[in-house]
Design a protein around this motif. Structure first.
Motif, PDB file in Angstrom:
ATOM      1  N   ASP A   1       0.804  -1.224   0.000  1.00 36.96           N
ATOM      2  CA  ASP A   1       0.000   0.000   0.000  1.00 36.96           C
ATOM      3  C   ASP A   1       0.838   1.276   0.000  1.00 36.96           C
ATOM      4  N   ARG A   2       2.115   1.163   0.325  1.00 37.78           N
ATOM      5  CA  ARG A   2       2.952   2.363   0.342  1.00 37.78           C
ATOM      6  C   ARG A   2       3.264   2.809  -1.082  1.00 37.78           C
ATOM      7  N   LYS A   3       3.111   4.112  -1.332  1.00 35.63           N
ATOM      8  CA  LYS A   3       3.550   4.692  -2.609  1.00 35.63           C
ATOM      9  C   LYS A   3       5.035   5.005  -2.509  1.00 35.63           C
ATOM     10  N   ALA A   4       5.750   4.936  -3.620  1.00 35.77           N
ATOM     11  CA  ALA A   4       7.172   5.300  -3.603  1.00 35.77           C
ATOM     12  C   ALA A   4       7.351   6.741  -3.133  1.00 35.77           C
ATOM     13  N   THR A   5       6.375   7.571  -3.428  1.00 38.96           N
ATOM     14  CA  THR A   5       6.442   8.993  -3.061  1.00 38.96           C
ATOM     15  C   THR A   5       6.112   9.260  -1.592  1.00 38.96           C
ATOM     16  N   ASP A   6       5.789   8.195  -0.840  1.00 38.97           N
ATOM     17  CA  ASP A   6       5.658   8.327   0.617  1.00 38.97           C
ATOM     18  C   ASP A   6       7.053   8.210   1.220  1.00 38.97           C
ATOM     19  N   MET A   7       7.451   9.229   1.964  1.00 37.62           N
ATOM     20  CA  MET A   7       8.833   9.317   2.425  1.00 37.62           C
ATOM     21  C   MET A   7       8.952   9.223   3.943  1.00 37.62           C
ATOM     22  N   ILE A   8      10.179   8.997   4.382  1.00 39.16           N
ATOM     23  CA  ILE A   8      10.525   9.106   5.802  1.00 39.16           C
ATOM     24  C   ILE A   8      11.167  10.473   5.997  1.00 39.16           C
ATOM     25  N   GLY A   9      10.723  11.198   6.993  1.00 34.84           N
ATOM     26  CA  GLY A   9      11.313  12.517   7.228  1.00 34.84           C
ATOM     27  C   GLY A   9      10.784  13.146   8.495  1.00 34.84           C
ATOM     28  N   GLY A  10      11.306  14.325   8.796  1.00 33.37           N
ATOM     29  CA  GLY A  10      10.846  15.045   9.985  1.00 33.37           C
ATOM     30  C   GLY A  10      11.925  15.934  10.552  1.00 33.37           C
ATOM     31  N   LEU A  11      11.750  16.293  11.803  1.00 37.27           N
ATOM     32  CA  LEU A  11      12.699  17.132  12.531  1.00 37.27           C
ATOM     33  C   LEU A  11      13.125  16.364  13.770  1.00 37.27           C
ATOM     34  N   SER A  12      14.267  15.733  13.702  1.00 35.90           N
ATOM     35  CA  SER A  12      14.646  14.814  14.778  1.00 35.90           C
ATOM     36  C   SER A  12      15.725  15.352  15.707  1.00 35.90           C
ATOM     37  N   MET A  13      16.345  16.486  15.376  1.00 33.08           N
ATOM     38  CA  MET A  13      17.443  16.992  16.196  1.00 33.08           C
ATOM     39  C   MET A  13      17.337  18.501  16.383  1.00 33.08           C
ATOM     40  N   GLY A  14      17.915  18.980  17.461  1.00 34.85           N
ATOM     41  CA  GLY A  14      17.899  20.418  17.708  1.00 34.85           C
ATOM     42  C   GLY A  14      18.883  20.804  18.805  1.00 34.85           C
ATOM     43  N   TYR A  15      19.001  22.112  19.043  1.00 38.76           N
ATOM     44  CA  TYR A  15      19.925  22.645  20.058  1.00 38.76           C
ATOM     45  C   TYR A  15      19.252  22.719  21.420  1.00 38.76           C
ATOM     46  N   TYR A  16      19.910  22.137  22.412  1.00 41.85           N
ATOM     47  CA  TYR A  16      19.487  22.217  23.806  1.00 41.85           C
ATOM     48  C   TYR A  16      20.467  23.107  24.571  1.00 41.85           C
ATOM     49  N   ILE A  17      19.952  23.864  25.531  1.00 49.00           N
ATOM     50  CA  ILE A  17      20.797  24.552  26.499  1.00 49.00           C
ATOM     51  C   ILE A  17      20.739  23.750  27.788  1.00 49.00           C
ATOM     52  N   THR A  18      21.878  23.370  28.317  1.00 44.89           N
ATOM     53  CA  THR A  18      21.885  22.541  29.513  1.00 44.89           C
ATOM     54  C   THR A  18      21.573  23.375  30.754  1.00 44.89           C
ATOM     55  N   LYS A  19      21.025  22.720  31.765  1.00 39.67           N
ATOM     56  CA  LYS A  19      20.689  23.400  33.023  1.00 39.67           C
ATOM     57  C   LYS A  19      21.948  23.955  33.679  1.00 39.67           C
ATOM     58  N   LYS A  20      23.026  23.234  33.549  1.00 37.12           N
ATOM     59  CA  LYS A  20      24.298  23.657  34.140  1.00 37.12           C
ATOM     60  C   LYS A  20      24.742  24.999  33.572  1.00 37.12           C
ATOM     61  N   ALA A  21      24.623  25.172  32.260  1.00 38.00           N
ATOM     62  CA  ALA A  21      25.012  26.436  31.625  1.00 38.00           C
ATOM     63  C   ALA A  21      23.984  27.531  31.911  1.00 38.00           C
ATOM     64  N   TRP A  22      22.712  27.158  31.930  1.00 38.71           N
ATOM     65  CA  TRP A  22      21.644  28.137  32.186  1.00 38.71           C
ATOM     66  C   TRP A  22      21.803  28.771  33.572  1.00 38.71           C
ATOM     67  N   ASP A  23      22.238  27.980  34.532  1.00 39.70           N
ATOM     68  CA  ASP A  23      22.397  28.472  35.901  1.00 39.70           C
ATOM     69  C   ASP A  23      23.706  29.233  36.114  1.00 39.70           C
ATOM     70  N   ASP A  24      24.535  29.306  35.091  1.00 41.60           N
ATOM     71  CA  ASP A  24      25.814  30.036  35.174  1.00 41.60           C
ATOM     72  C   ASP A  24      25.602  31.454  34.636  1.00 41.60           C
ATOM     73  N   PRO A  25      25.608  32.483  35.508  1.00 37.40           N
ATOM     74  CA  PRO A  25      25.357  33.859  35.055  1.00 37.40           C
ATOM     75  C   PRO A  25      26.313  34.321  33.962  1.00 37.40           C
ATOM     76  N   ALA A  26      27.515  33.782  33.944  1.00 37.10           N
ATOM     77  CA  ALA A  26      28.496  34.197  32.948  1.00 37.10           C
ATOM     78  C   ALA A  26      28.205  33.604  31.573  1.00 37.10           C
TER      79      ALA A  26
ATOM     80  N   MET B   1      12.068  16.124  -5.445  1.00 28.24           N
ATOM     81  CA  MET B   1      11.602  14.923  -4.741  1.00 28.24           C
ATOM     82  C   MET B   1      10.722  15.294  -3.546  1.00 28.24           C
ATOM     83  N   THR B   2      11.183  16.218  -2.716  1.00 22.07           N
ATOM     84  CA  THR B   2      10.404  16.592  -1.533  1.00 22.07           C
ATOM     85  C   THR B   2       9.101  17.295  -1.930  1.00 22.07           C
ATOM     86  N   LYS B   3       9.167  18.060  -3.005  1.00 19.76           N
ATOM     87  CA  LYS B   3       7.960  18.746  -3.479  1.00 19.76           C
ATOM     88  C   LYS B   3       6.916  17.737  -3.957  1.00 19.76           C
TER      89      LYS B   3
END
Length: 441
Positions: free
Chosen positions: A318-343, A392-394
């Motif tokens: 049932d899958r079409k070739a034009t059905d793809m795998i994709g998404g937003l799987s990664m990003g930037y985190y700020i750690t609590k340790k750095a957040w608590d450092d005023p500098a 392809m993505t379009k």
């Protein structure tokens, strides 16, 4: 006479008093709340060094874009970036978790969202975007809220994405031409693919560049997708016998069929990804499934990027070739340790903002899925491979997230390490999947 002298003296006295009034000193400034009569000197902002861990290692196609972006931040801010990037594999993930457990975490982490980050969220090691915005209201304001990757733990956003991803079939057009095989299109089926691989193998080429030892997950993803749909692909089985489990069993058995037909490199169960994927650039292999980030690899390693294209992965059921795998799987985190450092707090916020502007995100993945409100901007000098990716993505009819992301790290490690045992007959797909699902994170 006395009256005249008195009058003169009076005039002189009044004149002196008038002059004194004109030269009276300005009133002293009102004292501050602390009682001091002068404002404290403004303390000069000192440069800081930020430790940043990302997956943009030397073998990543976006390494150059990452270096350009963080060096621009350094030049603009005066701060320094201590880059501790590594290749995004299970060993890298394990090291990151170990660093957090021992208190050696970085200030900023570019890492997976979803299940992979559960431990970081549960232990309070990273800061939510909601908390950051209480101090910096415009943080990640150029992103769509619903696409930033909510944590399964508490439903909050923690990471700011850069480049989304898609997975597709990279094709060596030069090899196909020599074999008399047409470049696959939007209606490419698994049966056609198997026939083409046989033709390519008979001609002396390796049909599929892949390390089943190190990165079998792209083929696992699409092989199992071929027994499901966009709507149900990202479903975690409870066993090998339920609906999702049967799809996983069938997918692994299709990979086994490819192996038994001799369509993978001879050393696929022992060699690493770098070695097997090089077959594409050396014009020794025809096909490879990989992600949007691999475009940069071809641009850097291929003698001519025009010898390659990217298209849809062959479809089944049932899958079409034009059905793809994709998404937003990664990003930037700020750690609590750095957040608590005023500098470091403001410097961390400024770093993430600099790395996630519309312009920077566009350089990392103009062809990819994006969370940018304004969308990405395609480069003016896009080469043929980038142009093919955009087309392809379009033309995609559906996009499903990767099912493997539903597994905890230990389970995922076990399953993908076992793929080589499934294809060589040392274990069955059913046994491998049931053992995987029994592993609790």
């Amino acid at each position: 006479m006395k009256r005249i002298i008195a009058l003169v003296l009076a005039i002189v006295l009044c004149t002196a008093m008038f002059a004194g009034c004109q030269k009276a000193p300005a009133p002293a400034p009102a004292p501050s709340e602390s009682g001091s009569s002068s404002a404290p000197p403004v303390e000069e902002k000192k440069p800081v060094e930020l430790t940043v861990v990302t997956s943009y290692s030397a073998d990543d196609g976006n390494r150059g874009n990452y270096e350009n972006a963080y060096k621009a931040y350094e030049a603009a801010s005066g701060n320094k970036v201590k880059d501790a990037s590594g290749t995004s594999n299970e060993e890298w993930k394990a090291k990151i978790m170990a660093d957090f457990e021992t208190g050696a975490e970085p200030d900023i982490l570019f890492y997976f969202s979803g299940v992979d980050a559960n431990k970081l969220v549960e232990s309070g090691k990273v800061v939510s975007i909601e908390e950051i915005r209480k101090v910096y209201p415009d943080y990640a304001s150029n992103m769509k809220e619903e696409m930033m990757g909510k944590s399964p733990v508490d439903g909050k956003n923690y990471s700011v994405p850069v480049n989304g991803y898609w997975e597709g079939l990279f094709v060596n057009k030069k090899v196909l031409a020599d074999c008399g095989v047409a470049v696959p299109g939007a209606d490419y089926t698994w049966d056609q693919f198997m026939k083409d691989c046989k033709t390519i193998a008979d001609k002396g080429y390796t049909p599929i560049a892949c390390s089943l030892q190190e990165v079998p997950h792209y083929w696992f993803e699409f092989s199992t997708f071929n027994f499901g749909t966009v709507a149900n692909h990202a479903t975690l089985p409870t066993s090998s016998s339920d609906e999702a489990g049967k799809a996983w069993v069938s997918g692994l058995n299709d990979i086994k069929a490819l192996y038994e037909a001799g369509f993978f490199p001879k050393n696929t169960t022992t060699a690493g990804d770098a070695e097997t994927f090089q077959l594409m650039a050396d014009n020794k292999a025809a096909f490879a499934i990989d992600g949007s980030w691999k475009i940069g690899w071809f641009q850097e390693n291929a003698a001519s990027v025009d010898d390659f294209t990217v298209t849809y992965v062959p479809a089944k059921n049932d899958r079409k070739a034009t059905d793809m795998i994709g998404g937003l799987s990664m990003g930037y985190y700020i750690t609590k340790k750095a957040w608590d450092d005023p500098a470091k707090q403001a410097a961390c916020v400024d770093f993430v903002k600099a790395m996630t502007t519309d312009d920077v995100v566009s350089t990392f993945g103009a062809t990819a899925v994006t969370a940018l409100k304004n969308g990405t901007t395609a480069p003016a000098n896009a080469d043929s491979l980038v142009t093919a990716a955009l087309a392809m993505t379009k033309g995609a009819t559906g996009v499903a997230p990767a099912a493997q992301d539903l597994l905890n790290q230990a389970a995922r490690n076990a399953m993908f390490a076992d793929v080589k045992n499934v294809v060589t007959g040392k274990t069955t797909a059913e046994a491998s999947i049931d053992a995987t699902l029994a592993i609790k994170g």
